[in-house]
Design an enzyme around this catalytic site. Structure first.
Site, PDB file in Angstrom:
ATOM      1  N   ALA A  17       1.957   3.731  -6.146  1.00  0.00           N
ATOM      2  CA  ALA A  17       1.804   3.301  -4.755  1.00  0.00           C
ATOM      3  C   ALA A  17       2.968   2.416  -4.349  1.00  0.00           C
ATOM      4  CB  ALA A  17       0.495   2.542  -4.558  1.00  0.00           C
ATOM      5  N   ASP A  18       3.325   2.502  -3.083  1.00  0.00           N
ATOM      6  CA  ASP A  18       4.288   1.569  -2.510  1.00  0.00           C
ATOM      7  C   ASP A  18       3.582   0.432  -1.788  1.00  0.00           C
ATOM      8  OD1 ASP A  18       7.445   2.531  -2.309  1.00  0.00           O
ATOM      9  OD2 ASP A  18       6.041   4.103  -2.864  1.00  0.00           O
ATOM     10  N   ARG A  19       2.352   0.695  -1.354  1.00  0.00           N
ATOM     11  CA  ARG A  19       1.558  -0.365  -0.719  1.00  0.00           C
ATOM     12  C   ARG A  19       0.088   0.041  -0.728  1.00  0.00           C
ATOM     13  NH1 ARG A  19       3.091  -4.536   3.293  1.00  0.00           N
ATOM     14  NH2 ARG A  19       5.196  -3.677   3.053  1.00  0.00           N
ATOM     15  N   ALA A  64      -0.320   3.748   0.687  1.00  0.00           N
ATOM     16  CA  ALA A  64       0.926   4.428   1.051  1.00  0.00           C
ATOM     17  C   ALA A  64       1.670   4.777  -0.227  1.00  0.00           C
ATOM     18  CB  ALA A  64       1.790   3.532   1.934  1.00  0.00           C
TER      19      ALA A  64
END
Length: 393
Positions: A264-266, A274
């Site tokens: 995950a990036d966020r 995200a």
């Protein structure tokens, strides 16, 4: 480096790494645009060079980006080129460092790890100002935080690998010799400070003899799967199979997939996540086929300030990244870039020349089975549409 095994089994082969320090302490990174055909280490000496490396995707992966920004700042503060030193005023140091971390953070706004790392420095600057610390003390404090950002990543990745592997094996391991899992993008040692997030779980399963096959999507248009994940898995000699992004549905139809494991990036407060483009479609298919869908990310990736994924800023990349492809010319043995679309696509402003190229998509929490951090595993309860990620922060 040789990764420590999460069991008493033989250690893994040497893992690749995306960042290293030379003998003088200068930061170097592998130019990931040239992988897997050419391994070229490039120096990153200034904040501007770090910004450019992140922006141009020469390094990618949220944890690795944060490490590069932090280590470059530390190295630059130690160099003769730094505009501030122990002889500067405290206010000048605070001002320059503050402006520099704002600049570095703007290189990849979706990557919350980068923001978290820069926020740690901001908090230190604020506290240093309140304590009237000297310029030298402030610089040393910032440099220590920068080093911690990098060093802490490997340890937590090992923990997440073990926790995620244990959770999935309990879910799907009954009566099976090994699990078939699928992943998207690249989440291994090239995307982190070592071991990886989702790839860390796959590696832990392999180390415990609980893995049958790891399927990985090509992840176009940047081919992080076919270029990078393939390189990592073959280096580690993990049983793996590449699939095209358009083959996900067929894979779920014809193979007994036990789990989808992504990074995950966020991750926001309700569990919406995200990640690299293509993650959402994998989650939709996983739910359709009753396959557990696991997000693996450090606590630094969780952003409790955003209530839902609707507030996540999605970066859109240049059209050329989707209309062109870089690879090895098998006749000349040289790297080259070729166009795969008709001339004009992505280059003009006509209605028939447009290209839609978001770098990330958002997977709703209702499609996610569990989120794993170094603090534990948060499962989505049956019938609920959110996940209590605050419980594992």
């Amino acid at each position: 480096m040789v990764a420590a095994a999460p069991s008493n089994k033989e250690p893994l082969p040497d893992m690749m790494t995306s960042i290293r320090l030379d003998q003088s302490g200068r930061v170097e990174i592998i130019d990931q645009l040239l992988l897997p055909h050419s391994v070229v280490w490039m120096p990153v000496s200034t904040p501007e060079e770090a910004f450019d490396a992140i922006k141009t995707m020469r390094i990618r992966g949220a944890p690795a980006i944060a490490s590069l920004a932090a280590l470059t700042l530390r190295s630059y503060l130690s160099s003769s080129s730094s505009p501030v030193s122990s002889s500067s005023s405290s206010s000048d140091v605070i001002s320059w460092v503050g402006q520099t971390i704002d600049y570095l953070q703007s290189s990849r706004p979706t990557a919350v790890n980068l923001g978290e790392a820069m926020d740690r420095i901001r908090a230190a600057l604020k506290d240093s100002e309140a304590q009237n610390q000297t310029a030298g003390d402030i610089i040393q404090r910032v440099k220590k935080i920068c080093g911690d950002v990098h060093d802490e990543d490997l340890e937590r990745n090992m923990k997440m690998g073990r926790l995620g592997a244990e959770w999935l094996w309990k879910k799907r391991g009954g009566g099976k010799k090994g699990l078939k899992v699928m992943t998207v993008c690249n989440t291994g040692s090239l995307a982190t400070s070592g071991y990886g997030t989702a790839i860390g779980v796959i590696t832990a399963l392999f180390q415990e003899d609980h893995l049958d096959t790891a399927y990985y999507a090509q992840t176009t248009p940047y081919h992080q799967g076919s270029r990078l994940t393939s390189l990592e898995l073959t280096t580690l000699q993990i049983p793996a199979c590449m699939i095209c992004d358009t083959m996900l549905g067929s894979l779920f139809q014809h193979e007994d997939i036990d789990g989808v494991i992504v990074g995950a990036d966020r991750v926001v407060k309700n569990g919406d996540t995200a990640n690299k483009i293509g993650t959402y479609q994998a989650a939709v298919l996983a739910q359709r086929h009753n396959v557990p869908f696991m997000v693996v990310a450090p606590v630094t990736t969780i952003d409790l300030s955003l209530p839902t994924g609707a507030e996540i800023h999605i970066e859109h990349r240049p059209a050329a990244e989707a209309t062109q492809v870089r690879g090895l010319d098998t006749e000349t043995g040289k790297l080259s870039v070729v166009r795969i679309t008709p001339e004009g696509v992505g280059e003009g402003d006509k209605p028939w020349q447009r290209v839609y190229n978001p770098s990330f998509d958002v997977t709703p929490a209702e499609l996610i089975s569990a989120v794993v951090t170094e603090k534990g595993v948060a499962e989505r309860k049956e019938g609920e549409k959110s996940i209590d990620v605050a419980s594992i922060c």
